[in-house]
Design an enzyme around this catalytic site. Structure first.
Site, PDB file in Angstrom:
ATOM      1  CG  LEU A   1      71.421  10.719 102.460  1.00 23.30           C
ATOM      2  CD1 LEU A   1      71.861  10.215 101.025  1.00 23.30           C
ATOM      3  CD2 LEU A   1      72.414  10.310 103.365  1.00 23.30           C
ATOM      4  CB  CYS A   2      67.316  16.156 104.658  1.00 22.76           C
ATOM      5  SG  CYS A   2      66.118  16.191 103.223  1.00 22.76           S
ATOM      6  CG  HIS A   3      72.733  19.191 105.062  1.00 23.59           C
ATOM      7  ND1 HIS A   3      72.346  18.914 103.647  1.00 23.59           N
ATOM      8  CD2 HIS A   3      73.894  18.964 105.231  1.00 23.59           C
ATOM      9  CE1 HIS A   3      73.708  18.429 103.262  1.00 23.59           C
ATOM     10  NE2 HIS A   3      74.837  18.554 104.180  1.00 23.59           N
TER      11      HIS A   3
ATOM     12  CG  ASP B   1      44.850  10.767 110.740  1.00 24.19           C
ATOM     13  OD1 ASP B   1      44.399   9.354 110.845  1.00 24.19           O
ATOM     14  OD2 ASP B   1      45.076  11.406 111.689  1.00 24.19           O
TER      15      ASP B   1
ATOM     16  CG  MET C   1      64.577  17.458 100.111  1.00 26.41           C
ATOM     17  SD  MET C   1      63.459  16.300  98.854  1.00 26.41           S
ATOM     18  CE  MET C   1      62.769  15.287  99.854  1.00 26.41           C
TER      19      MET C   1
END
Length: 165
Positions: A75-77, A128, A113
């Protein structure tokens, strides 16, 4: 506590309409840590890791993650970021690397975000690249440190909990 903006009147998830919001300069800063064995941190800081410059790769991964945040978080723009920085600082006395991120734009919605995605992905990339020598590394403390801009103004972890300045 404010109402959840990502739920419509029927309780269904939706992308918030920000078209009526004012365009302001918005900045967010986040942090996170990767704790590791002293020998692993020494490989990184001395440039002796056989995979190359671990911190440089993690920095680039964090920048890329900020730019791709809306592809990862439903739901991020999608945002036109004007600045992304990712700093990785070895903290030898604590056997960890501190990750500090900053995202900035002139827009209608915040960049918290994106800053969190940058910190998280930089931490995951560091893990990693080093897991072959240290599978026990721990990613901790990922959080927003500060946000500026928009209707809610300036907030920082240094201010009182939940208070705006």
């Amino acid at each position: 506590m404010s109402e959840l903006t990502h739920l419509n009147s029927e309780g269904h998830a939706h992308m918030v309409d920000v078209s009526e919001k004012e365009i302001t300069t918005r900045v967010a800063r986040a942090e996170g840590f990767v704790e590791m064995l002293p020998a692993t941190l020494a490989l990184i800081t001395q440039g002796k890791h056989n995979k190359g410059d671990v911190l440089a790769v993690a920095r680039i991964a964090g920048i890329q993650a900020a730019k791709k945040c809306s592809d990862l978080i439903p739901l991020c723009h999608p945002l036109m970021l004007s600045k992304v920085s990712v700093e990785l600082t070895p903290e030898v006395d604590l056997n960890r690397v501190r990750i500090e991120t900053m995202c900035k734009l002139n827009g209608r919605t915040g960049v918290e975000m994106e800053a969190l995605c940058a910190a998280s992905t930089a931490a995951l990339t560091l893990y990693d690249m080093c897991k072959a020598v240290d599978r026990g590394m721990t990613i901790t403390g990922i959080r927003v440190m500060e946000k500026q801009g928009g209707k809610s103004g300036h907030w920082s972890v240094d201010t009182q909990a939940g208070a705006s300045t």
